[in-house]
Design a protein around this motif. Structure first.
Motif, PDB file in Angstrom:
ATOM      1  N   UNK A 379     134.236  58.825   3.954  1.00 42.55           N
ATOM      2  CA  UNK A 379     133.422  57.787   3.598  1.00 42.55           C
ATOM      3  C   UNK A 379     133.355  57.273   2.442  1.00 42.55           C
ATOM      4  N   UNK A 380     133.796  55.978   2.354  1.00 40.25           N
ATOM      5  CA  UNK A 380     133.859  55.391   1.007  1.00 40.25           C
ATOM      6  C   UNK A 380     132.555  54.506   0.739  1.00 40.25           C
ATOM      7  N   UNK A 381     131.849  54.702  -0.554  1.00 39.39           N
ATOM      8  CA  UNK A 381     130.791  53.818  -0.773  1.00 39.39           C
ATOM      9  C   UNK A 381     131.026  53.180  -2.037  1.00 39.39           C
ATOM     10  N   UNK A 382     130.661  52.001  -1.973  1.00 37.76           N
ATOM     11  CA  UNK A 382     131.135  51.118  -3.165  1.00 37.76           C
ATOM     12  C   UNK A 382     130.076  49.910  -2.944  1.00 37.76           C
ATOM     13  N   UNK A 383     129.468  49.622  -4.278  1.00 43.95           N
ATOM     14  CA  UNK A 383     128.579  48.742  -4.170  1.00 43.95           C
ATOM     15  C   UNK A 383     127.331  48.757  -3.462  1.00 43.95           C
ATOM     16  N   UNK A 386     128.662  51.336   2.688  1.00 50.17           N
ATOM     17  CA  UNK A 386     129.492  52.434   2.944  1.00 50.17           C
ATOM     18  C   UNK A 386     130.234  52.174   4.345  1.00 50.17           C
ATOM     19  N   UNK A 387     131.477  52.821   4.283  1.00 52.58           N
ATOM     20  CA  UNK A 387     132.253  52.749   5.633  1.00 52.58           C
ATOM     21  C   UNK A 387     133.142  53.731   5.814  1.00 52.58           C
ATOM     22  N   UNK A 388     133.534  54.190   6.841  1.00 55.87           N
ATOM     23  CA  UNK A 388     134.673  54.958   7.093  1.00 55.87           C
ATOM     24  C   UNK A 388     136.140  54.439   7.039  1.00 55.87           C
ATOM     25  N   UNK A 389     136.852  55.318   6.291  1.00 53.33           N
ATOM     26  CA  UNK A 389     138.314  54.915   6.088  1.00 53.33           C
ATOM     27  C   UNK A 389     139.051  54.748   7.348  1.00 53.33           C
ATOM     28  N   UNK A 390     140.008  53.768   7.728  1.00 57.62           N
ATOM     29  CA  UNK A 390     140.720  53.797   8.906  1.00 57.62           C
ATOM     30  C   UNK A 390     141.544  54.926   8.979  1.00 57.62           C
ATOM     31  N   UNK A 410     144.457  54.560  -0.174  1.00 54.62           N
ATOM     32  CA  UNK A 410     143.467  53.497  -0.522  1.00 54.62           C
ATOM     33  C   UNK A 410     143.426  53.733  -1.795  1.00 54.62           C
ATOM     34  N   UNK A 411     143.246  52.495  -2.481  1.00 53.84           N
ATOM     35  CA  UNK A 411     142.881  52.402  -3.961  1.00 53.84           C
ATOM     36  C   UNK A 411     141.351  52.405  -4.007  1.00 53.84           C
ATOM     37  N   UNK A 412     141.109  53.213  -5.015  1.00 50.16           N
ATOM     38  CA  UNK A 412     139.846  53.660  -5.595  1.00 50.16           C
ATOM     39  C   UNK A 412     139.230  53.059  -6.795  1.00 50.16           C
TER      40      UNK A 412
END
Length: 478
Positions: A379-383, A386-390, A410-412
């Motif tokens: 799971x990527x949390x930004x701003x 959050x969402x799950x990566x494909x 994916x670029x972090x």
């Protein structure tokens, strides 16, 4: 036959009938309640605790049956008619009844009385005692000299000592011995008696009450055996749990919990992790999480889960995690690494299935390359969201020989929070609850605080399986 110390002393009067009626009624009600519990109990032959509980119920029923019969005999006195046949059984174990043994007859038939007159050599047995020994009344009772002939060879010395102590030393008799009935079957008898003294204080005769306690002893033995089996099972479970915990302690990273990775984590990542045990299982599962700084400056991030619990699961987990670390250090990329890991588990001597995600983070480009094997996506949390990566394609480890695994990238960005977890954390509505923590993650000072938020949200709710969570926070200064 009444108990008495002197031949010329009148026997005591029996208790009042009203008192006995009340006791009999109470015994019957209690017996019915215990029998209801016994009938409602679902016994799994593989469950030592269930077998022990059923054996205790059986023993309680036998004891209440005997109590009710003895109270009934006190109320009615010795029956006039012939007693019903007592239950008999045989086998290699003297007291063991086969499964198809017919139900026990009248419980009163399992209690008999006798008196041996030393002055006249007369012997009197009740009909019930003849029935217990399997001897027709017309054959006559046994004298004290003849009695040992029907006693089990190993118990003859005990009977002789009890009778001698009673006749010579005036000691009361209270002991058990086994007899071999005329039909060859063995029963266990409990004998209680006293000497009867004449007016000069000399022993005139000996009286005794003999009770067939074969069923009672069988029930007591069943309780002991099932209790011992339960204790052995519990000891094995405690030992296995201790070994599994020690193995897990040795394998999982030393910075586990909310203490964070030393020196801020590898490759500019702030890391923290937590293992959450299941509340429904006392054993340790095969969940893992790990982070490792690689020789080229990249960082390995991984979580996984194996089927099963206990030593088998943790030992297989240790093997897989060791292989995973070694391949990552050797420079094998996540997609190919998963293929090799699948081959390792497929060829293992302990068949199991597993799911895993393996990530390789390059701090120079802030690129995350990752692959998964039947596992929830990171799971990527930004701003503040959050969402799950494909998820790239990947089958469960150990499910398909020769499986291939896709790799995604994916670029972090600085300040991003990456959450890796096992499916024990997010079953049901757990994923939505985890994503709803995005505002807390955005305001958290470090990865440790993010993990504490997850533990506070999920640590109090019951889970059917173990779970792991690891948080990686990209250094905002990178």
């Amino acid at each position: 036959m009444p108990s008495h110390l002197f031949a010329d002393r009148p026997a005591p009067q029996p208790p009042e009938r009203g008192t006995l009626d009340a006791l009999i009624s109470q015994t019957r009600r209690l017996r019915g309640d215990v029998d209801a519990v016994r009938r409602d109990a679902v016994v799994d032959e593989d469950d030592p605790q269930g077998r022990w509980q059923r054996a205790l119920c059986d023993l309680a029923v036998h004891q209440l049956d005997d109590l009710g019969a003895q109270l009934g005999q006190l109320k009615e006195g010795v029956p006039d008619g012939p007693a019903e046949p007592a239950e008999v059984y045989g086998g290699s174990d003297p007291d063991e009844a086969p499964a198809d043994t017919p139900p026990t007859g009248s419980l009163l038939s399992r209690v008999g009385s006798a008196e041996w007159n030393l002055l006249t050599d007369e012997v009197s047995w009740s009909d019930e005692l003849h029935d217990i020994f399997g001897r027709p009344p017309e054959t006559g009772p046994l004298t004290l000299d003849e009695l040992p002939s029907m006693v089990f060879a190993e118990d003859q010395a005990l009977l002789t000592a009890m009778v001698t102590g009673c006749l010579i030393d005036g000691k009361p008799i209270d002991g058990e011995f086994r007899i071999v009935r005329t039909d060859g079957r063995v029963r266990t008898l409990h004998m209680m008696g006293e000497p009867v003294l004449d007016v000069d204080g000399c022993t005139a005769s000996m009286w005794a009450v003999l009770r067939d306690v074969s069923e009672l002893r069988r029930s007591e033995r069943a309780v002991r055996e099932t209790r011992d089996s339960l204790q052995r099972r519990q000891h094995v479970e405690r030992t296995e749990h201790r070994i599994a915990v020690e193995l897990q302690e040795a394998v999982l990273p030393p910075w586990r919990g909310t203490s964070g990775f030393p020196h801020g984590g590898p490759a500019g990542l702030d890391l923290a992790g937590q293992y959450l045990p299941s509340v429904s299982s006392a054993t340790i599962g095969g969940d893992w999480y790990d982070a490792l700084e690689l020789p080229d400056g990249d960082a390995l991030l991984t979580v996984g889960d194996l089927t099963g619990h206990g030593v088998s699961a943790t030992s297989t987990m240790a093997m897989l995690l060791g292989a995973l670390r070694g391949m990552a250090v050797a420079g094998i990329r996540p997609g190919a690494l998963m293929g090799h890991l699948n081959q390792v588990l497929d060829s293992s001597s302990q068949p199991a299935l597993g799911s895993a995600v393996s990530c390789r983070y390059d701090p120079r480009t802030r690129t995350l390359a990752w692959a998964q094997a039947g596992h929830p996506a990171p799971l990527l949390f930004r701003g503040g969201t959050g969402r799950a990566l494909a998820r790239p394609e990947g089958a469960l480890l150990g499910a398909t020989s020769g499986a291939t695994y896709e790799q995604a990238e994916v670029r972090l960005l600085p300040g991003d929070v990456l959450v890796l977890h096992t499916d024990g954390l997010t079953r049901g509505t757990g994923l939505d609850r985890l994503l709803e923590l995005a505002p807390l993650f955005a305001g958290a000072r470090d990865a440790q605080e993010c993990v504490r938020a997850v533990v506070e949200e999920f640590g109090r709710s019951p889970r059917e399986d173990d779970a792991c969570v690891m948080v990686a926070r990209v250094d905002a200064r990178s």
